[in-house]
Design a protein around this motif. Structure first.
Motif, PDB file in Angstrom:
ATOM      1  N   ILE A 121     -22.397  48.231   6.788  1.00 58.70           N
ATOM      2  CA  ILE A 121     -23.381  48.019   7.849  1.00 58.70           C
ATOM      3  C   ILE A 121     -24.791  48.021   7.257  1.00 58.70           C
ATOM      4  O   ILE A 121     -25.638  47.175   7.615  1.00 58.70           O
ATOM      5  N   ASP A 122     -25.026  48.957   6.333  1.00 52.01           N
ATOM      6  CA  ASP A 122     -26.343  48.974   5.681  1.00 52.01           C
ATOM      7  C   ASP A 122     -26.577  47.698   4.877  1.00 52.01           C
ATOM      8  O   ASP A 122     -27.704  47.160   4.852  1.00 52.01           O
ATOM      9  N   GLN A 123     -25.535  47.202   4.238  1.00 53.86           N
ATOM     10  CA  GLN A 123     -25.659  45.949   3.492  1.00 53.86           C
ATOM     11  C   GLN A 123     -25.977  44.785   4.422  1.00 53.86           C
ATOM     12  O   GLN A 123     -26.792  43.899   4.092  1.00 53.86           O
ATOM     13  N   LEU A 124     -25.362  44.766   5.610  1.00 50.63           N
ATOM     14  CA  LEU A 124     -25.628  43.692   6.586  1.00 50.63           C
ATOM     15  C   LEU A 124     -27.066  43.745   7.075  1.00 50.63           C
ATOM     16  O   LEU A 124     -27.754  42.700   7.160  1.00 50.63           O
ATOM     17  N   VAL A 125     -27.548  44.962   7.376  1.00 49.76           N
ATOM     18  CA  VAL A 125     -28.922  45.092   7.872  1.00 49.76           C
ATOM     19  C   VAL A 125     -29.903  44.657   6.792  1.00 49.76           C
ATOM     20  O   VAL A 125     -30.916  43.982   7.082  1.00 49.76           O
ATOM     21  N   THR A 126     -29.613  44.996   5.544  1.00 54.22           N
ATOM     22  CA  THR A 126     -30.500  44.598   4.446  1.00 54.22           C
ATOM     23  C   THR A 126     -30.532  43.072   4.291  1.00 54.22           C
ATOM     24  O   THR A 126     -31.606  42.483   4.050  1.00 54.22           O
ATOM     25  N   ALA A 127     -29.387  42.425   4.424  1.00 50.52           N
ATOM     26  CA  ALA A 127     -29.330  40.958   4.302  1.00 50.52           C
ATOM     27  C   ALA A 127     -30.083  40.283   5.443  1.00 50.52           C
ATOM     28  O   ALA A 127     -30.783  39.266   5.235  1.00 50.52           O
ATOM     29  N   LEU A 128     -29.962  40.844   6.649  1.00 55.02           N
ATOM     30  CA  LEU A 128     -30.655  40.249   7.799  1.00 55.02           C
ATOM     31  C   LEU A 128     -32.159  40.441   7.700  1.00 55.02           C
ATOM     32  O   LEU A 128     -32.939  39.636   8.250  1.00 55.02           O
ATOM     33  N   ASP A 129     -32.584  41.516   6.994  1.00 53.81           N
ATOM     34  CA  ASP A 129     -34.027  41.728   6.835  1.00 53.81           C
ATOM     35  C   ASP A 129     -34.679  40.651   5.972  1.00 53.81           C
ATOM     36  O   ASP A 129     -35.912  40.457   6.027  1.00 53.81           O
ATOM     37  N   ALA A 130     -33.877  39.949   5.184  1.00 52.78           N
ATOM     38  CA  ALA A 130     -34.426  38.877   4.341  1.00 52.78           C
ATOM     39  C   ALA A 130     -34.593  37.555   5.090  1.00 52.78           C
ATOM     40  O   ALA A 130     -35.076  36.567   4.509  1.00 52.78           O
ATOM     41  N   LEU A 131     -34.165  37.514   6.367  1.00 49.37           N
ATOM     42  CA  LEU A 131     -34.225  36.249   7.113  1.00 49.37           C
ATOM     43  C   LEU A 131     -35.657  35.757   7.336  1.00 49.37           C
ATOM     44  O   LEU A 131     -35.934  34.550   7.136  1.00 49.37           O
ATOM     45  N   PRO A 132     -36.621  36.563   7.731  1.00 50.17           N
ATOM     46  CA  PRO A 132     -37.987  36.034   7.933  1.00 50.17           C
ATOM     47  C   PRO A 132     -38.567  35.415   6.670  1.00 50.17           C
ATOM     48  O   PRO A 132     -39.231  34.358   6.732  1.00 50.17           O
ATOM     49  N   ALA A 133     -38.338  36.074   5.518  1.00 47.26           N
ATOM     50  CA  ALA A 133     -38.865  35.495   4.277  1.00 47.26           C
ATOM     51  C   ALA A 133     -38.195  34.160   3.983  1.00 47.26           C
ATOM     52  O   ALA A 133     -38.853  33.194   3.523  1.00 47.26           O
ATOM     53  N   GLY A 134     -36.886  34.078   4.205  1.00 49.22           N
ATOM     54  CA  GLY A 134     -36.194  32.810   3.967  1.00 49.22           C
ATOM     55  C   GLY A 134     -36.700  31.715   4.886  1.00 49.22           C
ATOM     56  O   GLY A 134     -36.805  30.543   4.478  1.00 49.22           O
ATOM     57  N   ARG A 135     -37.007  32.049   6.121  1.00 53.26           N
ATOM     58  CA  ARG A 135     -37.550  31.056   7.028  1.00 53.26           C
ATOM     59  C   ARG A 135     -38.894  30.528   6.524  1.00 53.26           C
ATOM     60  O   ARG A 135     -39.218  29.330   6.665  1.00 53.26           O
ATOM     61  N   GLY A 136     -39.694  31.425   5.951  1.00 56.54           N
ATOM     62  CA  GLY A 136     -40.982  30.978   5.427  1.00 56.54           C
ATOM     63  C   GLY A 136     -40.797  29.985   4.297  1.00 56.54           C
ATOM     64  O   GLY A 136     -41.508  28.960   4.226  1.00 56.54           O
ATOM     65  N   PHE A 137     -39.855  30.259   3.392  1.00 57.86           N
ATOM     66  CA  PHE A 137     -39.593  29.315   2.317  1.00 57.86           C
ATOM     67  C   PHE A 137     -39.100  27.982   2.881  1.00 57.86           C
ATOM     68  O   PHE A 137     -39.420  26.915   2.356  1.00 57.86           O
ATOM     69  N   ILE A 138     -38.278  28.067   3.920  1.00 58.59           N
ATOM     70  CA  ILE A 138     -37.730  26.839   4.511  1.00 58.59           C
ATOM     71  C   ILE A 138     -38.846  26.027   5.149  1.00 58.59           C
ATOM     72  O   ILE A 138     -38.922  24.791   4.995  1.00 58.59           O
ATOM     73  N   ASP A 139     -39.750  26.687   5.875  1.00 60.02           N
ATOM     74  CA  ASP A 139     -40.823  25.964   6.541  1.00 60.02           C
ATOM     75  C   ASP A 139     -41.762  25.331   5.527  1.00 60.02           C
ATOM     76  O   ASP A 139     -42.327  24.266   5.770  1.00 60.02           O
ATOM     77  N   ARG A 140     -41.938  25.950   4.386  1.00 63.15           N
ATOM     78  CA  ARG A 140     -42.808  25.388   3.356  1.00 63.15           C
ATOM     79  C   ARG A 140     -42.040  24.457   2.431  1.00 63.15           C
ATOM     80  O   ARG A 140     -42.598  23.987   1.441  1.00 63.15           O
ATOM     81  N   ARG A 141     -40.774  24.219   2.768  1.00 60.35           N
ATOM     82  CA  ARG A 141     -39.887  23.310   2.022  1.00 60.35           C
ATOM     83  C   ARG A 141     -39.787  23.711   0.549  1.00 60.35           C
ATOM     84  O   ARG A 141     -39.709  22.886  -0.352  1.00 60.35           O
ATOM     85  N   LYS A 142     -39.809  25.029   0.323  1.00 56.81           N
ATOM     86  CA  LYS A 142     -39.572  25.534  -1.026  1.00 56.81           C
ATOM     87  C   LYS A 142     -38.087  25.735  -1.292  1.00 56.81           C
ATOM     88  O   LYS A 142     -37.713  26.123  -2.392  1.00 56.81           O
ATOM     89  N   LEU A 143     -37.289  25.502  -0.268  1.00 60.79           N
ATOM     90  CA  LEU A 143     -35.830  25.549  -0.408  1.00 60.79           C
ATOM     91  C   LEU A 143     -35.283  24.196  -0.003  1.00 60.79           C
ATOM     92  O   LEU A 143     -35.718  23.606   0.991  1.00 60.79           O
ATOM     93  N   ASP A 144     -34.305  23.717  -0.745  1.00 59.61           N
ATOM     94  CA  ASP A 144     -33.647  22.473  -0.352  1.00 59.61           C
ATOM     95  C   ASP A 144     -32.483  22.817   0.571  1.00 59.61           C
ATOM     96  O   ASP A 144     -32.281  23.967   0.979  1.00 59.61           O
ATOM     97  N   ARG A 145     -31.671  21.782   0.882  1.00 63.99           N
ATOM     98  CA  ARG A 145     -30.550  22.021   1.796  1.00 63.99           C
ATOM     99  C   ARG A 145     -29.540  23.006   1.212  1.00 63.99           C
ATOM    100  O   ARG A 145     -29.003  23.873   1.927  1.00 63.99           O
ATOM    101  N   ALA A 146     -29.267  22.907  -0.075  1.00 65.38           N
ATOM    102  CA  ALA A 146     -28.289  23.798  -0.687  1.00 65.38           C
ATOM    103  C   ALA A 146     -28.782  25.242  -0.672  1.00 65.38           C
ATOM    104  O   ALA A 146     -28.010  26.179  -0.398  1.00 65.38           O
TER     105      ALA A 146
END
Length: 786
Positions: free
Chosen positions: A117-142
């Protein structure tokens, strides 16, 4: 651990406690082992409603957001629907965080589940940062595809940790539902990947191979999970997959697998999306319904387990209590019976048998049957031990009776022999007294004195037999006697009297009833001192008044004794022991202890400064008086030949310190034992001869103030060895001895006459008076069987 020395009650307690404790531990272990699975089944509902449902909602929202994110990255402009989806995802994440933070879920979860459960919460906490990379197109589809796959994978790992139900059927179904959820996630991954390819119009490098792999894994997980479903659930799933949407979706999957990766996907995007949404929704509803049914069925199962646990626990507890009661009852019975045998044995050994022996020694009659009543302890082995003990105690009491009878007879034999010996010794002493009175030859008189000394020692040994027999010696004094005279009398009974010296004796008197026993006691101690010290050393005797009475010290210069021997001798002297024939080598200590106990005299042994032993005799104050005046109870004038005569003139001690008592008359120094009074310094022979002016032969001078007659000087016998010029030669020792013997006899008669008036001389060489009569006609001995 030495259990052999444990008390019987402790052994029985251990015999009861160990098995009962083991049984109780097993009962607790079995109860805990059964109670744990019941709690796990009850916790299944908690896992379902606090983790399963909110987690499944988060997974669904993340799947939709992943599909829209891949489409946006494949296109050229942002998608308005993605922002709305992100809001729905955030709401689902907030609900999940609230549920997993609750105490109920944390208490029910084990360590593994809490870690996931702690591992899941830690992974979900990284979602806002990942969204920022996605919006700035620093991440591709893969990259975006992998970001969302990781968060959803953490959720399924937490779901798998809850599928640990103790009931096998329920656990297998839970795992099957988790497998169906993973296969549905693979279907969503294929949908997201295909959405990006359709938006861009072609496959990127490796996307077709990955799509084919995802479709293959999805079909494999589905078949594997359906095989573990219960029959009813499996039939329901098969009916679900027979619908048209599932068939169309499978056909399109086959086309995608068989399609050319260099061309666009050979499927209609609208048809794919419609079929996928319908299949995804129906599969999700099926999984939720099946999971809810599983959680509901776990509760009755847990209740049944708890009921069985309660029944088994109560029965086990009843068995434990019954075992404890039976063990305690039997143990207490055994302990009580064995304690009864032990109490009877101790009572016999410590109370009844000593009391019987004491009564026998007092001369009472003892009935063995009454003193050893039979003890009833049942008919089992303990009862047999009790009956055997009955015989043992009867035999012990009979043996005690026989032993006391034997001791009594032995004492009577000792006493009879002692009385006979005393009678003969008294007659011998009386005969010697008459012979001494009628003998004028100094040599013969000296030899008679030697025989007299030996007879005196024989009398002491005869008194030892009387003491061993438990009786009292027959001699006594009516008046007090000076302590110095007691010491002299004790020295006169010792073989090596010439080695004993009186150092300093302060003036005091001893009551007449204790005189004989104190003389005997001192003689035993002095003889021990001379026997256990080198023959060329001296034994000193001193006395002084102390707070509790009068202390006499006998000190030798021997080898001494060890600490253990001193302690043992002190223990023997501190009480009046029973005579033990097995310890014949210590008869002296036994006699001293008996005599000391008779008058409450204390005898202590210690080390002397010279390395030997000092024996301290403390005569109690009630036996001590002032020193009597000469002639009043003065034993020196009554018994110069045996009891109160001491060593030769060469062994005479230094004069006593001035203590206020008048100086005693000079004592003669003869070569024979028992003729010189120790404690007085004898004058030289020439002074003794010339002490008075010459008178006619056979005449006596009037009595002096002290009643002593004046000695008549006699013409010395002719000597053939005189020199021609008539010069007198030095007086030889033999002649001096004879002169001193005659002077002693006269001194004794003078003191005896001082109390009754002057007595006429009947012989130029008077013999000492017999010790069978005291001064003034007072009886000094009681010859019981003479």
């Amino acid at each position: 651990m030495r259990t052999r020395d444990w008390p019987i009650r402790s052994k029985l307690t251990a015999l009861v406690v160990v098995p009962v404790t083991a049984l109780l531990a097993l009962w607790i272990f079995a109860t805990t082992l059964t109670f744990g699975p019941a709690l796990d089944l009850l916790a299944a509902r908690t896992f379902r409603y606090d983790l399963g449902r909110p987690g499944d909602a988060v997974v669904a929202e993340l799947q939709r957001e992943r599909r829209l994110t891949v489409e946006q990255l494949a296109g050229a402009r942002p998608l308005p629907a993605l922002a709305e989806q992100r809001e729905r995802t955030d709401r689902a994440l907030a609900e999940l965080r609230r549920r997993v933070a609750g105490e109920e879920l944390r208490d029910a979860a084990d360590a593994s589940l809490q870690a996931r459960i702690d591992q899941l919460v830690t992974a979900l906490d990284a979602l806002p940062a990942g969204r920022g990379f996605i919006d700035r197109r620093k991440l591709d589809r893969a990259g975006a595809f992998g970001l969302y796959n990781g968060m959803i994978g953490s959720a399924f790992q937490a779901f798998a940790a809850t599928a640990t139900l103790p009931e096998p059927d329920l656990n297998r179904e839970s795992r099957a539902l988790t497998g169906l959820g993973r296969s549905r996630e693979l279907l969503a991954q294929a949908d997201a990947l295909l959405s990006g390819v359709v938006t861009e119009g072609r496959y990127a490098e490796g996307e077709h191979a990955r799509l084919v792999q995802i479709i293959g894994n999805q079909r494999f997980l589905t078949e594997d999970a359906v095989a573990d479903l219960p029959a009813a659930e499996r039939a329901a799933y098969q009916r679900l997959t027979e619908q048209a949407a599932f068939a169309r979706l499978r056909v399109m999957q086959d086309r995608l697998v068989a399609g050319d990766p260099r061309t666009a996907p050979p499927v209609d995007p609208a048809g794919w999306q419609a079929s996928y949404d319908e299949v995804q929704q129906q599969l999700r509803e099926y999984e939720l319904d099946a999971a809810d049914g599983l959680a509901d069925r776990s509760v009755p199962t847990a209740v049944r387990i708890l009921v069985r646990l309660a029944v088994a626990g109560v029965l086990g507890l009843v068995a434990v209590v019954a075992s404890v009661l039976v063990a305690v009852r039997v143990g207490r019975t055994l302990a009580r019976r064995l304690s009864g045998v032990r109490t009877a044995a101790l009572e016999l050994a410590e109370q009844r048998l000593p009391e019987v022996v004491a009564r026998l020694r007092r001369g009472e009659q003892v009935d063995v049957t009454r003193e050893a009543p039979p003890l009833e302890h049942g008919d089992d082995e303990i009862g047999q031990v009790g009956r055997a003990f009955n015989e043992v105690q009867r035999t012990a009491i009979r043996a005690a009776v026989d032993e006391v009878t034997l001791r009594r007879g032995l004492n009577e034999v000792f006493l009879n022999i002692a009385r006979r010996s005393q009678s003969l010794v008294h007659r011998q002493l009386a005969l010697l007294d008459r012979m001494e009175r009628g003998t004028e030859d100094p040599d013969a008189l000296a030899e008679l004195f030697q025989v007299d000394h030996i007879a005196t020692r024989l009398r002491r040994h005869a008194e030892d037999l009387v003491i061993l027999a438990g009786a009292a010696p027959g001699r006594g004094w009516r008046n007090p006697v000076a302590v110095v005279d007691l010491v002299r009398g004790a020295i006169s009974e010792v073989e090596a009297y010439d080695r004993v010296e009186i150092v300093d004796v302060q003036p005091a008197g001893v009551l007449g009833r204790a005189v004989g026993d104190v003389i005997h006691l001192l003689a035993e101690l002095i003889e021990n001192a001379t026997a256990f010290s080198p023959p060329d050393t001296r034994v000193s005797v001193s006395g002084q008044r102390v707070a509790n009475g009068y202390a006499l010290e006998v000190t030798d210069q021997g080898l001494g004794m060890s600490d253990a021997a001193l302690e043992e001798a002190g223990r023997r002297l501190s009480r009046s022991p029973e005579f033990d024939p097995a310890e014949s080598a210590r008869l002296g200590l036994f006699v001293v202890a008996r005599l000391a106990a008779r008058h409450a005299v204390r005898v202590n042994l210690g080390r002397s400064e010279a390395g030997g032993i000092t024996a301290v005799v403390l005569v109690p104050a009630e036996l001590i008086t002032d020193e009597p005046a000469p002639g009043v109870g003065d034993v020196v004038g009554r018994m110069p030949d045996r009891r109160l005569t001491a060593a030769r003139g060469r062994a005479a001690p230094r004069p006593r310190a001035a203590t206020g008592r008048r100086a005693p008359a000079p004592a003669p120094a003869t070569a024979g034992p028992g003729t010189a009074v120790q404690g007085l310094t004898p004058p030289a022979p020439s002074r003794l001869v010339e002490a008075q002016p010459p008178t006619a032969a056979g005449e006596t001078t009037p009595a002096d103030v002290d009643g002593l007659p004046r000695r008549v000087r006699r013409r010395p016998p002719a000597r053939s060895a005189h020199p021609a010029d008539g010069t007198p030669s030095p007086r030889p020792p033999e002649e001096a001895r004879r002169v001193m013997a005659a002077l002693q006899a006269g001194t004794a008669r003078g003191r005896a006459a001082a109390s009754t008036g002057p007595a006429p001389r009947t012989s130029p060489h008077p013999a000492p008076p017999s010790d069978t009569r005291a001064a003034g006609g007072e009886p000094t001995e009681t010859e019981r069987d003479a």
